[in-house]
Design a protein around this motif. Structure first.
Motif, PDB file in Angstrom:
ATOM      1  N   LEU A  15     161.049 -19.359  12.000  1.00  0.00           N
ATOM      2  CA  LEU A  15     162.348 -19.078  12.617  1.00  0.00           C
ATOM      3  C   LEU A  15     163.418 -20.094  12.236  1.00  0.00           C
ATOM      4  O   LEU A  15     164.602 -19.882  12.492  1.00  0.00           O
ATOM      5  N   ASP A  16     163.014 -21.205  11.599  1.00  0.00           N
ATOM      6  CA  ASP A  16     163.963 -22.234  11.167  1.00  0.00           C
ATOM      7  C   ASP A  16     164.577 -21.930   9.801  1.00  0.00           C
ATOM      8  O   ASP A  16     165.430 -22.686   9.332  1.00  0.00           O
ATOM      9  N   ALA A  17     164.153 -20.858   9.140  1.00  0.00           N
ATOM     10  CA  ALA A  17     164.594 -20.591   7.764  1.00  0.00           C
ATOM     11  C   ALA A  17     166.112 -20.527   7.641  1.00  0.00           C
ATOM     12  O   ALA A  17     166.689 -21.130   6.724  1.00  0.00           O
ATOM     13  N   ASP A  18     166.760 -19.829   8.544  1.00  0.00           N
ATOM     14  CA  ASP A  18     168.221 -19.715   8.484  1.00  0.00           C
ATOM     15  C   ASP A  18     168.875 -21.083   8.655  1.00  0.00           C
ATOM     16  O   ASP A  18     169.782 -21.453   7.901  1.00  0.00           O
ATOM     17  N   LYS A  19     168.398 -21.857   9.613  1.00  0.00           N
ATOM     18  CA  LYS A  19     168.969 -23.176   9.876  1.00  0.00           C
ATOM     19  C   LYS A  19     168.709 -24.138   8.719  1.00  0.00           C
ATOM     20  O   LYS A  19     169.579 -24.936   8.360  1.00  0.00           O
ATOM     21  N   SER A  48     164.037 -20.330   1.949  1.00  0.00           N
ATOM     22  CA  SER A  48     163.613 -21.226   3.025  1.00  0.00           C
ATOM     23  C   SER A  48     162.371 -20.700   3.737  1.00  0.00           C
ATOM     24  O   SER A  48     161.500 -21.480   4.131  1.00  0.00           O
ATOM     25  N   LYS A  49     162.258 -19.389   3.904  1.00  0.00           N
ATOM     26  CA  LYS A  49     161.042 -18.818   4.501  1.00  0.00           C
ATOM     27  C   LYS A  49     159.824 -19.176   3.653  1.00  0.00           C
ATOM     28  O   LYS A  49     158.786 -19.606   4.179  1.00  0.00           O
ATOM     29  N   ALA A  50     159.954 -19.011   2.336  1.00  0.00           N
ATOM     30  CA  ALA A  50     158.850 -19.335   1.426  1.00  0.00           C
ATOM     31  C   ALA A  50     158.547 -20.838   1.457  1.00  0.00           C
ATOM     32  O   ALA A  50     157.375 -21.250   1.459  1.00  0.00           O
ATOM     33  N   TYR A  51     159.587 -21.657   1.500  1.00  0.00           N
ATOM     34  CA  TYR A  51     159.434 -23.120   1.567  1.00  0.00           C
ATOM     35  C   TYR A  51     158.663 -23.507   2.827  1.00  0.00           C
ATOM     36  O   TYR A  51     157.719 -24.296   2.771  1.00  0.00           O
ATOM     37  N   ILE A  52     159.051 -22.949   3.955  1.00  0.00           N
ATOM     38  CA  ILE A  52     158.401 -23.275   5.229  1.00  0.00           C
ATOM     39  C   ILE A  52     156.937 -22.855   5.215  1.00  0.00           C
ATOM     40  O   ILE A  52     156.067 -23.599   5.697  1.00  0.00           O
TER      41      ILE A  52
END
Length: 178
Positions: A15-19, A48-52
């Motif tokens: 859920l932090d991807a956008d931030k 960012s989703k993939a990074y997380i």
């Protein structure tokens, strides 16, 4: 991992991807020089989703530990702090960090480094931690010193920013029990 009235440190979540993407984009000019890989892996929300997800796997496998620094009041992502380049045979690692310019100067990163250092020594049984910073990044050098990291030496041509010449970097170390 840590919580105060002003901010907390926690693992990055999907859920932090956008931030995370917004943090990287809004600070891209600053992060480009010393965080080019992290920046390039977080240019879009999908990136960012993939990074997380990669960071969660690395955390689980004790390869690298990437944490979010979140503002308690707004829930905004104020920065990230990473325990990287782990060498369990030498019981050593490096701490790297990046802070949103809007949150600088409040001592949050100094406290985050303190908490991550304790985590590395107490939970992972590391014996040596290092911080590598450019001499012109006075804030980063001060964070190292305030946390008891001692300057060791200048590392010649240690970091090459994108489309630039190699830079000398300053090495700070902290040893368990110091």
């Amino acid at each position: 991992m840590f919580k105060s009235d002003l901010f907390w440190i926690t693992e990055l979540e999907p859920l932090d991807a956008d931030k995370l993407s917004r943090l990287m984009q809004s600070n891209s000019a600053r992060f480009q020089k010393f965080f080019p890989t992290t920046l390039s892996q977080n240019l879009t929300i999908e990136d960012s989703k993939a990074y997380i997800l990669r960071k969660a796997i690395e955390h689980k496998n004790k390869i690298e530990f990437t944490f979010a620094i979140k503002a308690t009041l707004t829930q905004n992502l104020a920065g990230i702090i990473i325990l990287k380049d782990l060498d369990m045979s030498k019981q050593a690692g490096e701490i790297a960090y990046a802070m949103d310019q809007k949150f600088e100067g409040h001592g949050w990163m100094t406290l985050a480094v303190k908490e991550l250092s304790k985590y590395a020594f107490n939970k992972l049984d590391l014996k040596t931690l290092k911080i590598i910073s450019h001499r012109t990044n006075l804030g980063s050098c001060k964070i190292a010193i305030k946390n008891g990291y001692a300057w060791q030496r200048t590392l010649k041509n240690e970091h090459t920013p994108v489309n630039s010449s190699p830079l000398d970097m300053e090495l700070y170390e902290l040893h368990a029990g110091c």
